[in-house]
Design a protein around this motif. Structure first.
Motif, PDB file in Angstrom:
ATOM      1  N   LEU A  93       6.577  10.772   0.164  1.00 59.52           N
ATOM      2  CA  LEU A  93       5.021  11.262  -0.841  1.00 59.52           C
ATOM      3  C   LEU A  93       5.343  12.552  -0.695  1.00 59.52           C
ATOM      4  O   LEU A  93       5.862  13.266  -0.001  1.00 59.52           O
ATOM      5  N   PRO A  94       4.525  12.581  -2.033  1.00 60.19           N
ATOM      6  CA  PRO A  94       4.403  14.014  -2.533  1.00 60.19           C
ATOM      7  C   PRO A  94       3.932  15.252  -1.554  1.00 60.19           C
ATOM      8  O   PRO A  94       3.495  14.477  -0.178  1.00 60.19           O
ATOM      9  N   PRO A  95       4.214  16.476  -1.030  1.00 57.86           N
ATOM     10  CA  PRO A  95       3.630  17.590  -0.183  1.00 57.86           C
ATOM     11  C   PRO A  95       2.137  17.750  -0.587  1.00 57.86           C
ATOM     12  O   PRO A  95       1.764  18.938  -0.249  1.00 57.86           O
ATOM     13  N   GLU A 155      -2.005   9.369  15.184  1.00 63.22           N
ATOM     14  CA  GLU A 155      -1.131   8.946  14.820  1.00 63.22           C
ATOM     15  C   GLU A 155      -0.650   8.857  13.488  1.00 63.22           C
ATOM     16  O   GLU A 155       0.874   9.177  12.642  1.00 63.22           O
ATOM     17  N   ILE A 156      -1.187   8.342  12.908  1.00 61.65           N
ATOM     18  CA  ILE A 156      -0.932   7.690  11.227  1.00 61.65           C
ATOM     19  C   ILE A 156      -0.585   9.058  10.677  1.00 61.65           C
ATOM     20  O   ILE A 156       0.362   8.880  10.030  1.00 61.65           O
ATOM     21  N   LEU A 157      -1.669  10.234  10.744  1.00 60.27           N
ATOM     22  CA  LEU A 157      -1.414  11.430  10.577  1.00 60.27           C
ATOM     23  C   LEU A 157      -0.131  11.639  10.609  1.00 60.27           C
ATOM     24  O   LEU A 157       0.510  12.587   9.462  1.00 60.27           O
ATOM     25  N   GLY A 158      -0.011  12.177  11.420  1.00 60.17           N
ATOM     26  CA  GLY A 158       1.655  12.922  12.023  1.00 60.17           C
ATOM     27  C   GLY A 158       2.306  11.716  10.919  1.00 60.17           C
ATOM     28  O   GLY A 158       3.004  12.766  10.561  1.00 60.17           O
ATOM     29  N   ARG A 159       2.529  10.870  10.573  1.00 58.72           N
ATOM     30  CA  ARG A 159       3.736  10.024  10.422  1.00 58.72           C
ATOM     31  C   ARG A 159       3.860  10.412   8.516  1.00 58.72           C
ATOM     32  O   ARG A 159       4.773  10.340   8.626  1.00 58.72           O
ATOM     33  N   ILE A 160       2.632  10.174   8.126  1.00 62.40           N
ATOM     34  CA  ILE A 160       2.600  10.255   6.978  1.00 62.40           C
ATOM     35  C   ILE A 160       3.197  11.907   6.426  1.00 62.40           C
ATOM     36  O   ILE A 160       3.741  12.023   5.491  1.00 62.40           O
ATOM     37  N   ALA A 194       0.787  -1.134  -0.610  1.00 59.33           N
ATOM     38  CA  ALA A 194      -0.021  -0.005  -0.116  1.00 59.33           C
ATOM     39  C   ALA A 194       0.675   0.405  -0.246  1.00 59.33           C
ATOM     40  O   ALA A 194       0.225   2.366  -0.627  1.00 59.33           O
ATOM     41  N   ALA A 195       1.586   1.033   1.044  1.00 51.78           N
ATOM     42  CA  ALA A 195       2.986   2.167   0.967  1.00 51.78           C
ATOM     43  C   ALA A 195       3.193   2.732  -1.303  1.00 51.78           C
ATOM     44  O   ALA A 195       3.120   3.168  -0.643  1.00 51.78           O
ATOM     45  N   VAL A 247      -3.613   0.516   8.060  1.00 55.39           N
ATOM     46  CA  VAL A 247      -3.107   1.143   7.562  1.00 55.39           C
ATOM     47  C   VAL A 247      -1.922   1.207   8.352  1.00 55.39           C
ATOM     48  O   VAL A 247      -1.474   2.245   8.028  1.00 55.39           O
ATOM     49  N   SER A 248      -1.763   1.363   9.593  1.00 56.72           N
ATOM     50  CA  SER A 248      -0.332   1.498  10.184  1.00 56.72           C
ATOM     51  C   SER A 248       0.787   1.658  10.088  1.00 56.72           C
ATOM     52  O   SER A 248       1.849   1.990   9.904  1.00 56.72           O
ATOM     53  N   HIS A 249       0.542   0.383   9.865  1.00 54.61           N
ATOM     54  CA  HIS A 249       1.984  -0.142   8.480  1.00 54.61           C
ATOM     55  C   HIS A 249       2.344   0.052   7.114  1.00 54.61           C
ATOM     56  O   HIS A 249       3.249  -0.466   7.169  1.00 54.61           O
ATOM     57  N   ILE A 250       1.427   1.347   6.799  1.00 52.44           N
ATOM     58  CA  ILE A 250       1.944   1.705   5.443  1.00 52.44           C
ATOM     59  C   ILE A 250       2.791   3.006   6.183  1.00 52.44           C
ATOM     60  O   ILE A 250       3.952   2.643   5.609  1.00 52.44           O
ATOM     61  N   ALA A 251       2.990   3.308   7.122  1.00 56.95           N
ATOM     62  CA  ALA A 251       3.465   4.016   7.651  1.00 56.95           C
ATOM     63  C   ALA A 251       4.587   3.796   7.771  1.00 56.95           C
ATOM     64  O   ALA A 251       6.157   4.696   7.498  1.00 56.95           O
ATOM     65  N   ASP A 252       4.954   2.452   7.569  1.00 52.18           N
ATOM     66  CA  ASP A 252       6.159   1.900   8.278  1.00 52.18           C
ATOM     67  C   ASP A 252       7.575   1.777   7.144  1.00 52.18           C
ATOM     68  O   ASP A 252       8.588   1.925   7.467  1.00 52.18           O
ATOM     69  N   HIS A 253       6.132   1.376   6.274  1.00 55.98           N
ATOM     70  CA  HIS A 253       7.254   1.510   4.767  1.00 55.98           C
ATOM     71  C   HIS A 253       7.025   2.354   3.610  1.00 55.98           C
ATOM     72  O   HIS A 253       7.678   2.989   2.357  1.00 55.98           O
TER      73      HIS A 253
END
Length: 314
Positions: free
Chosen positions: A136-138, A157-162, A104-105, A126-132
């Motif tokens: 990503l464009p701004p 948390e996911i929002l912040g990591r992305i 997904a990432a 979904v949280s694992h997407i941020a791991d990989h």
């Protein structure tokens, strides 16, 4: 037949888009043409064979199963992700979440542009997407639901990591996904911060959502309701959820917790151009089937065994 100037312009547009990495809007501004003409020229470049695209399948993707799944359910894209089943239930589940997040990432990195507005649900997969996610464009990133789950799996948390990867603007929700009563939900929706994020929902062009199962239960919402609430919802036919929106086994939307939930509406979710569902594992098969029947999902990232099971169901 296209004239020489049209072919030259088509070639310039194609080079800027496919080799230069410019968006359609950027190309239109640079060449002094409309973005609609830019789009028509890109389509023509493919139709005439001026541009050909060769897709190299990832070692993680089973292409034939992916294509069959997309065709069966009318999806824009499907990704059947290969997994190595070991027989250890916990290890297999962890592997599925990690590989779905990785694929997904990659999908987001390859398809999202700075002109998109990306919506994010919460959840373990979904949280694992941020791991990989390495790039990503701004683009703007919007939290689709209020807070629930463990600290690592909340939408905030996911929002912040992305956004730490993209550098884009974040639109968070500092409120729970499910409130104790309708009055509390309405009061929270009127708060400036929550109201501002909700106003972004109609601008979302791509969204990543999780899939919660109710039969058997594997759901962030299910785990946070008292037994009487769970029983009432199950009796109403709830089989699956996404963004705390409830659906029965046939994909029909149910009222569920709508008067108590903080998050995107069903109408706004259906209006998003590309809704990407990320879910897998044997306990999620019925729920994924329900969401596929609902017509909400345009893209699905799922493990190969679950994809094969979905292809055999009536």
């Amino acid at each position: 037949m296209a004239g020489t100037r049209d072919v030259e312009l088509m070639g310039r547009v194609a080079r800027l888009y496919y080799l230069g990495g410019l968006t359609r809007v950027q190309i239109a501004e640079r060449l002094g043409i409309s973005r609609f003409k830019t789009g028509r020229l890109l389509d023509a470049a493919l139709e005439t064979g001026l541009v050909t695209i060769t897709i190299k399948p990832s070692a993680l993707i089973a292409p034939e199963v992916s294509d069959a799944l997309a065709g069966r359910f009318g999806l824009r894209h499907a990704y059947a992700v290969r997994v190595d089943e070991t027989g250890d239930e916990e290890a297999d589940r962890a592997q599925i979440h990690d590989r779905l997040g990785r694929v997904a990432a990659g999908v987001l990195a390859e398809t999202v542009t700075k002109d998109d507005v990306l919506g994010l649900d919460s959840g373990r997969t979904v949280s694992h997407i941020a791991d990989h996610l390495a790039r990503l464009p701004p683009c703007d990133v919007v939290q689709l639901t209020g807070l629930t789950g463990t600290v690592q799996q909340t939408g905030l948390e996911i929002l912040g990591r992305i956004t730490s990867v993209s550098g884009g603007r974040a639109h968070p929700i500092y409120a729970p996904m499910i409130t104790p009563d309708p009055d509390s939900a309405e009061s929270l929706r009127r708060q400036p911060g929550v109201k501002s994020t909700i106003a972004q929902y109609r601008k979302v062009t791509r969204a990543v959502v999780s899939v919660g199962s109710w039969t058997p239960p594997e759901s962030q919402v299910y785990d946070r309701l008292v037994p009487a609430e769970r029983e009432a919802l199950l009796a109403s036919g709830v089989a699956a959820e996404t963004c705390a929106l409830m659906f029965d086994a046939e994909g029909q939307a149910l009222r569920g917790l709508d008067d108590r939930r903080i998050g995107i509406s069903l109408q706004d979710l259906r209006a998003i151009d590309n809704v990407i569902g990320v879910a897998g594992g044997p306990t999620k098969r019925d729920a994924i089937s329900a969401l596929l029947r609902s017509g909400i999902l345009n893209t699905l990232v799922v493990d190969e065994p679950t994809a094969r099971a979905l292809l055999t169901w009536p």
